[in-house]
Design a protein around this motif. Structure first.
Motif, mmCIF file in Angstrom:
data_model
loop_
_atom_site.group_PDB
_atom_site.id
_atom_site.type_symbol
_atom_site.label_atom_id
_atom_site.label_comp_id
_atom_site.label_asym_id
_atom_site.label_seq_id
_atom_site.Cartn_x
_atom_site.Cartn_y
_atom_site.Cartn_z
ATOM 1 N N GLN A 144 1.231 -0.961 -0.258
ATOM 2 C CA GLN A 144 0.105 0.156 0.083
ATOM 3 C C GLN A 144 0.875 1.251 0.066
ATOM 4 O O GLN A 144 0.686 2.450 -0.632
ATOM 5 C CB GLN A 144 -1.056 0.215 1.248
ATOM 6 C CG GLN A 144 -1.691 -0.926 1.291
ATOM 7 C CD GLN A 144 -1.875 -2.410 0.939
ATOM 8 O OE1 GLN A 144 -1.444 -2.004 2.168
ATOM 9 N NE2 GLN A 144 -2.622 -3.218 0.882
ATOM 10 N N SER A 145 2.057 1.295 0.727
ATOM 11 C CA SER A 145 3.289 2.574 0.935
ATOM 12 C C SER A 145 4.206 1.984 1.107
ATOM 13 O O SER A 145 4.038 1.495 2.039
ATOM 14 C CB SER A 145 2.030 3.102 1.614
ATOM 15 O OG SER A 145 2.052 3.063 3.000
ATOM 16 N N THR A 191 10.089 2.372 5.447
ATOM 17 C CA THR A 191 8.873 0.966 5.520
ATOM 18 C C THR A 191 8.118 0.393 5.106
ATOM 19 O O THR A 191 7.774 1.946 3.937
ATOM 20 C CB THR A 191 8.653 2.037 7.074
ATOM 21 O OG1 THR A 191 9.072 2.417 8.585
ATOM 22 C CG2 THR A 191 7.170 0.770 7.540
ATOM 23 N N CYS A 200 4.803 -0.741 4.208
ATOM 24 C CA CYS A 200 3.488 -1.888 4.672
ATOM 25 C C CYS A 200 2.642 -2.366 3.417
ATOM 26 O O CYS A 200 2.342 -2.305 2.335
ATOM 27 C CB CYS A 200 2.523 0.117 4.505
ATOM 28 S SG CYS A 200 3.041 1.038 5.315
ATOM 29 N N TYR A 256 -1.771 -5.439 6.567
ATOM 30 C CA TYR A 256 -1.321 -5.406 7.778
ATOM 31 C C TYR A 256 -0.087 -5.392 8.456
ATOM 32 O O TYR A 256 -0.403 -5.458 9.656
ATOM 33 C CB TYR A 256 -2.726 -6.536 8.959
ATOM 34 C CG TYR A 256 -4.088 -6.700 7.988
ATOM 35 C CD1 TYR A 256 -4.397 -5.336 7.964
ATOM 36 C CD2 TYR A 256 -3.956 -7.468 7.506
ATOM 37 C CE1 TYR A 256 -5.945 -4.877 8.208
ATOM 38 C CE2 TYR A 256 -5.427 -6.725 7.299
ATOM 39 C CZ TYR A 256 -6.532 -5.983 7.723
ATOM 40 O OH TYR A 256 -8.349 -5.665 6.895
ATOM 41 N N LYS A 257 0.562 -5.730 7.437
ATOM 42 C CA LYS A 257 2.006 -5.727 7.743
ATOM 43 C C LYS A 257 2.785 -4.762 7.821
ATOM 44 O O LYS A 257 2.572 -4.580 6.171
ATOM 45 C CB LYS A 257 2.327 -7.685 7.713
ATOM 46 C CG LYS A 257 1.821 -8.454 8.249
ATOM 47 C CD LYS A 257 3.121 -9.706 7.733
ATOM 48 C CE LYS A 257 2.301 -11.150 7.686
ATOM 49 N NZ LYS A 257 1.905 -11.989 6.937
ATOM 50 N N THR A 258 4.244 -4.747 8.374
ATOM 51 C CA THR A 258 5.044 -3.052 8.224
ATOM 52 C C THR A 258 6.280 -4.354 7.814
ATOM 53 O O THR A 258 6.881 -4.968 9.573
ATOM 54 C CB THR A 258 4.765 -2.623 8.770
ATOM 55 O OG1 THR A 258 4.779 -2.499 10.290
ATOM 56 C CG2 THR A 258 3.404 -1.298 8.506
#
Ligand code: FAD
Length: 486
Positions: A257-258, A267, A269, A272-274
């Protein structure tokens, strides 16, 4: 241990991963994780087997002249699997007044380099033939500002050349239009020839003579085929690459996502994980890179988002021997906009490459969509098949009344980058903005080349750039050296 995230598992991301994997295997303290949003690797490289035929959903080959893809195939053990196009069968038709008219011999893109075949060709009107003769005396262009391919071609040869050749050829490669695409980004060699020599015809002939002189001076080397592919199709490259990567590092069904610049690193993402990395290579289409970089740098994200993409649909139809006998020799045909069809082009696959269809099968691959027909994506497969079958019947003939033995339809949404006027300036802004973000590299078809070889190069260069920043890349290394700072 340095950690690198690669986002996107198409040929660009896989090529980046392969470069880093080579380093890892040689003992360099580096590891990587490749995030791919779909359940499979390869991006638009997809090959299916249907009824003994090999069906390419995306690219079917690559230009032999651009050696990066073939070089990579050699490194991953596919050297003996490379095949060339059947160039003795090479012939391309243009649809004019509902009929297939062969492109005259000696045309290099749309530049005539042989006089007699062009003079006697029924493809061009007398007016265009006179323009071609006058083009020989075209003066060099003053000024270097960018313009569309249509503007340049029209200045040299007139509007018929744009309609019959420039536009259909660009639809075939970019799914784009001559009136939109930047001449400096798409045909830099032509822009250069025009500013140095004026006449494209004279410049091209000079180049041909020079090439022939060089070839004559060396021992006789057989001419290389125009296109190369793999015996088992383009996906063979994906399978071989994946087998040479660290299986634990390959995350499919893992959309990112980002990416955010944090603690001297990045970081990532994904769901739900980073996870934290020292560097990140974004090897997605530019519009997806724009989305994931939104929080990292708004300006960079905006410039990336301005790189337009077009969508396309490929349809492959399998027919029996009778239809095969009715198909003319040659690689296929291009459809000018003025012909009023929705099809952009079709390839007679069984003629173009060996190992694609048994003797008793005809394989015809059709292209639709492109910048001027995005709506085709909304049509159902049944509607698309209806369009293609009706148009094949009109263009190639009555034999296409026959029911196909099989038909495969593939839709590619926003997969082909459009290098519109100002593309190179936009890339300069993107480069200068990304320079302010250490540990970031971009790869993919949105920047310096849309074909498979350019994507392979862009992935290797992105990996080279990151490894150089990490002081893990020596200037003497033979490939993957960054040639641009993207
Ligand atoms: C129909 C068609 C025919 C073509 N024909 C030819 C040809 O004959 N010869 C040639 O040389 N070139 C051809 N091309 C062009 C060439 O195939 C492509 O430009 C090239 O394969 C693109 O590779 P890529 O890895 O940069 O992008 P892609 O193949 O698009 O891969 C990008 C990957 O990133 C993934 N992704 C996107 N967003 C995210 C995210 N947020 N998180 C994680 N993953 C993400 C996607 O799922 C995708 O797998 C063709 C292209 C198409 C569509």
């Amino acid at each position: 241990m340095k950690r690198i995230a690669i986002i996107g598992g198409g040929i660009s991301g896989l090529s980046a991963a392969y470069t880093i994997e080579q380093k890892r295997q040689s003992g360099t303290p580096v590891e990587y994780v490749l995030f791919e949003s779909s359940p499979r690797l390869g991006g638009v490289l997809v090959t299916d087997r249907v009824d003994g035929c090999l069906v390419e959903a995306g690219p079917d080959s690559f230009l032999t002249e651009k050696t990066w893809a073939a070089d990579l195939c050699g490194k991953i053990g596919l050297g003996d699997q490379l095949i060339g196009s059947n160039d003795s069968e090479r012939k391309t038709y243009i649809v004019v007044n509902g009929k297939l008219v062969v492109m005259p011999d000696g045309l290099m893109f749309m530049v005539p380099t042989k006089i007699m075949p062009t003079v006697f060709s029924p493809l061009f009107s007398v007016r265009t033939k006179l323009r071609m003769a006058a083009e020989w005396f075209h003066p060099p262009r003053k000024g270097s500002e960018d313009e569309t391919v249509a503007q340049m071609v029209e200045r040299h040869y007139g509007s018929e050349m744009v309609d019959l050749l420039a536009d259909p050829l660009l639809s075939g490669v970019y799914g784009g239009e001559a009136s939109e695409l930047s001449v400096r980004a798409v045909l830099p060699r032509f822009a250069d020839m025009e500013s140095k020599h004026g006449s494209l015809g004279r410049a091209m002939l000079g180049l041909r003579k020079e090439a022939r002189r060089k070839m004559g001076a060396t021992t006789k080397v057989p001419a290389r085929p125009l296109f190369s592919s793999l015996k088992d199709g383009m996906q063979q490259m994906v399978t071989a690459l994946a087998a040479r990567l660290d299986g634990r590092a390959l995350k499919t069904s893992a959309p990112v996502q980002s990416v955010i610049r944090q603690d001297n690193g990045w970081t990532v993402c994904a769901g739900y994980k980073t996870d934290h990395f020292d560097a990140v290579i974004i090897a997605t289409p530019a519009h997806a890179a724009s989305d994931v970089l939104q929080s990292a740098d708004e300006n960079l994200s905006r410039d990336l988002g301005e790189i337009k993409y077009s969508s396309s649909v490929t349809v492959t139809l399998g027919y029996d021997e009778k239809v095969r006998r009715s198909i003319p020799p040659g690689f296929g045909f291009l459809v000018p906009r003025s012909a009023g069809h929705r099809m952009l082009a079709a390839t007679f696959v069984h003629n173009k490459f060996p190992h694609r269809a048994p003797e008793n099968r005809a394989l015809v691959r059709c292209f639709l969509g492109g910048a001027r027909d995005e709506q085709i994506l909304e049509s159902s497969e049944k509607e698309i098949l209806g369009i293609v079958r009706a148009e094949l019947r009109q263009i190639v003939g009555i034999a296409f009344d026959a029911e196909p033995l099989f038909a495969s339809v593939y839709k590619w949404k926003s997969a082909m980058a459009q290098y519109s006027v100002g593309h190179l300036e936009r890339l300069q802004r993107i480069e200068s903005l990304s320079r302010k973000l250490p540990g970031l590299a971009l790869a993919g078809n949105g920047y310096y080349g849309i074909g498979v070889p350019d994507c392979v190069r862009s992935g290797a260069e992105a990996a080279g750039k990151i490894l150089t920043e990490m002081a893990m890349w020596s200037a003497a290394e033979p490939s993957g050296k960054p040639s641009s700072s993207l």
